[in-house]
Design an enzyme around this catalytic site. Structure first.
Site, PDB file in Angstrom:
ATOM      1  N   ASP A 231      -5.417 102.544   6.078  1.00 25.88           N
ATOM      2  CA  ASP A 231      -4.664 101.902   5.009  1.00 25.88           C
ATOM      3  C   ASP A 231      -4.204 102.927   3.973  1.00 25.88           C
ATOM      4  O   ASP A 231      -4.974 103.807   3.566  1.00 25.88           O
ATOM      5  CB  ASP A 231      -5.612 100.888   4.340  1.00 25.88           C
ATOM      6  CG  ASP A 231      -4.918  99.935   3.410  1.00 25.88           C
ATOM      7  OD1 ASP A 231      -4.080  99.155   3.873  1.00 25.88           O
ATOM      8  OD2 ASP A 231      -5.215  99.963   2.198  1.00 25.88           O
ATOM      9  N   GLU A 294     -15.870 114.080  18.258  1.00 27.75           N
ATOM     10  CA  GLU A 294     -17.289 114.098  18.646  1.00 27.75           C
ATOM     11  C   GLU A 294     -17.603 112.970  19.626  1.00 27.75           C
ATOM     12  O   GLU A 294     -18.666 112.929  20.218  1.00 27.75           O
ATOM     13  CB  GLU A 294     -18.188 113.889  17.410  1.00 27.75           C
ATOM     14  CG  GLU A 294     -18.155 115.030  16.418  1.00 27.75           C
ATOM     15  CD  GLU A 294     -18.769 114.607  15.070  1.00 27.75           C
ATOM     16  OE1 GLU A 294     -19.413 113.530  14.985  1.00 27.75           O
ATOM     17  OE2 GLU A 294     -18.575 115.363  14.103  1.00 27.75           O
TER      18      GLU A 294
HETATM   19  C1  GLC Z   1      -1.883  98.234   2.635  1.00 31.69           C
HETATM   20  C2  GLC Z   1      -2.147  96.904   3.277  1.00 31.69           C
HETATM   21  C3  GLC Z   1      -1.841  95.837   2.286  1.00 31.69           C
HETATM   22  C4  GLC Z   1      -2.763  96.009   1.095  1.00 31.69           C
HETATM   23  C5  GLC Z   1      -2.643  97.412   0.515  1.00 31.69           C
HETATM   24  C6  GLC Z   1      -3.785  97.708  -0.422  1.00 31.69           C
HETATM   25  O1  GLC Z   1      -0.558  98.397   2.342  1.00 31.69           O
HETATM   26  O2  GLC Z   1      -1.395  96.784   4.452  1.00 31.69           O
HETATM   27  O3  GLC Z   1      -1.959  94.558   2.819  1.00 31.69           O
HETATM   28  O4  GLC Z   1      -2.458  95.078   0.105  1.00 31.69           O
HETATM   29  O5  GLC Z   1      -2.695  98.389   1.516  1.00 31.69           O
HETATM   30  O6  GLC Z   1      -4.960  97.916   0.294  1.00 31.69           O
END
Ligand code: GLC
Length: 579
Positions: A231, A294
């Site tokens: 993310d 790993e």
């Molecule tokens: C990313 C995710 C989204 C979330 C953001 C904060 O963009 O896809 O859904 O709100 O990160 O974590």
């Protein structure tokens, strides 16, 4: 592809080590995989509370194997107060009771592996929830303490520190800073949150934070996951000094603007915002790559990095960093042949220079579903969403037609494709959600000025005529489902010639049969500027994105996104022909 028996001996007792799994291995499966995104809270609900869960996913995995995808990626199911639908993680190594238990996860993983499906989980490293123990400890600790140094605390400006440390604006709207209150009740320091106030950013300059996250990677790898979707993989490092910054007006909420692309040429690099795409992120991903190495088999990291141009994004997938990065330039392209040709060419070239496959994606849980987006009559920035008062609302028939053509084009491209749950049913964006049902923090932080992303997150329909369309055993659904979704339900499309579900199944099986994912494209000329035409091995692909029908060569039609009369390709239609 060679099939090996892999013993997942490093997984814990109750999990998938119990069985030997038959999965192709050692062939870098991710280079050509079709990866299906499960948004757990909206996929399948086993207990009827209106929120999807892990046992629900397990119970429905057969239908994904039947669809013909290679892997699944699960959006977060970790412990979380759910202020951002689980992207606010309070414990990286446990399952939120809403979704089940670790043992439910192990069962799901084992079943997926039995079915030959790889499993990728979501890692959210940029920020934690404000409920995370680390953040609670940071708030309780004095300024300048090691606990505070795990996050981005700063003194405010102004005589009494009453002004935020800089002018940055949160992705979800409003300031990117929140002032704290000291234990004695006096106003304290500020902390940075790129997203919601409940999502404080971690300080990735701090070695302790880096070490902790390596432990999180190992925890899930030990359980047997095949990789991570990472993310906000462009946000971890911030420019030193945190200088003021105002993004251009056309920047989507997650990153820089979209520089115009000219055929065959990369756009110049736009200015790098001080909180996105800093060079310092790369050494972090190199260390993660080493951890994955790993482990046996091909494990994968996929960057959610809204970075442009593609030549810059390619730095995320250099041989010693991640394996994949989402191609949001492709997702953001208009339904326009010259633009799509350019993006496809540029993508294959840019990723190719670092030896990585391109990825392709049209929908996910953060964007307007492509069955609606491709027929929008007005500009719409990523993250804004659409609702009843949005300009240029899409014609659903046109949107679905284009979506089917776009998917048929995407699934013929070499590289790896991502499919978002529900798109194989042709689901449109849910536009008419009542205001009081909306849950995206964007809606609240902008006081309703931006609808946000709820419209693409509505629980998906499985069975026509059933409560919650078979999403769960009751009528409960955390976002209300539109009343006219019977026709989109999986059971009403399964085995029905011409349905969107059958189109996806056919495309996926032909893609695999003809090895399109590991192929290469040769552009074909002679169809005009508004038509995309290429061959990929034994298959010729033609998409008519113009406004007049196009003559087709005499050939066997393998797949058509709409019914095609002999010799003529209608507008907004893609065909695959046997060479
Ligand atoms: C990313 C995710 C989204 C979330 C953001 C904060 O963009 O896809 O859904 O709100 O990160 O974590």
């Amino acid at each position: 592809m060679t099939v090996e028996l892999t013993e997942t001996s490093d997984a814990p007792e109750s999990s998938s080590q119990a069985s030997l799994i038959a999965i192709g291995s050692g062939t870098e499966w991710w280079r050509s995989a079709v990866i299906y995104q499960i948004y757990p809270r909206s996929f399948a609900d086993s207990d009827g509370d209106g929120i999807g869960d892990l046992p629900g996913i397990t119970s429905r995995l057969d239908s994904l194997a039947d669809l013909g995808v290679d892997a699944i990626w699960l959006s977060p199911f970790f412990t979380s107060p759910q202020h951002d639908a689980g992207y606010d993680v309070a414990d990286y190594v446990d399952v939120d009771p809403l979704f089940g238990t670790l043992s439910d996860f192990d069962t799901m993983l084992a079943r997926a592996h039995e079915l030959g499906l790889r499993v990728i989980v979501d890692l959210v490293p940029n920020h934690t929830s404000w409920d995370h123990e680390w953040f609670k400890a940071a708030l309780a600790a004095p300024e300048g303490s090691p606990e505070r140094d795990r996050y981005m605390f700063r003194d405010g400006l102004g005589e009494n520190g009453e002004i935020a440390p800089n002018n940055w604006q949160s992705v979800f709207g409003g300031p990117m800073w929140e002032r704290t209150t000291n234990p004695d009740g006096t106003p304290g320091q500020w902390y940075l949150h790129i997203f919601d106030v409940s999502q404080p950013d971690l300080n990735w300059e701090n070695p302790w934070v880096r070490e902790q996250m390596l432990g999180v990677l190992r925890f899930w790898l030990d359980r047997g996951v095949d990789g991570f979707r990472v993310d906000v993989a462009h946000g971890l490092i911030k420019e030193a000094g945190l200088p003021d910054y105002t993004p251009p007006a056309d920047a989507g909420s997650m990153g820089g603007g979209l520089p115009p692309l000219e055929p065959g040429i990369d756009a110049d690099e736009p200015e790098t915002p001080p909180y996105w795409a800093q060079d310092g992120v790369h050494e972090i991903y190199r260390s993660w790559h080493e951890v994955l190495d790993e482990y046996e088999g091909d494990r994968v990291l996929c960057a959610e990095a809204w970075v442009e141009p593609l030549t810059k994004l390619a730095r995320w997938v250099r041989p010693d960093e991640m394996q994949q990065a989402f191609n949001f330039t492709y997702l953001s392209a208009s339904w326009n042949a010259p633009e799509l040709r350019t993006v496809i060419d540029t993508s294959i070239h840019a990723f190719g220079t670092v030896g990585a496959p391109s990825t392709w994606v049209l929908s996910n849980h953060d964007v307007v579903r492509h069955a609606s987006r491709l027929a929008l009559g007005a500009d719409n920035l990523q993250g804004d969403g659409i609702g009843p008062a949005s300009p240029g609302l899409p014609d659903p028939v046109l949107g679905l037609r284009r979506a089917r053509a776009a998917t048929a084009l995407m699934l013929a491209l070499p590289g790896s494709s991502y499919v978002y749950q529900g798109e194989e049913l042709g689901l449109p964006e849910a536009i008419y959600l009542p205001d009081d049902a909306r849950q995206d923090p964007t809606w609240f932080r902008t006081k309703g000025q931006r609808y946000g992303r709820d419209g693409c997150r509505v629980p998906i329909p499985w069975e026509a005529g059933k409560p919650s369309y078979g999403f769960g055993p009751t009528t409960a659904s955390w976002l209300p489902q539109p009343g006219d979704w019977d026709e989109f339900s999986r059971d009403s499309q399964n085995g029905v010639a011409g349905s969107t579900l059958e189109l996806y199944k056919l495309a996926l099986s032909l893609r695999s049969e003809h090895e399109l994912g590991t192929g290469a494209i040769d552009w074909l000329s002679g169809y005009g500027d508004d038509v995309i035409a290429f061959s990929n091995g034994a298959v010729t692909v033609i998409s008519n994105i113009g406004s007049v029908p196009v003559e087709l060569p005499v050939a066997t039609v393998l797949l058509a996104s709409e019914s095609v009369d002999e010799g003529v390709l209608p507008v907004d239609t893609t065909v695959w022909l046997a060479n």
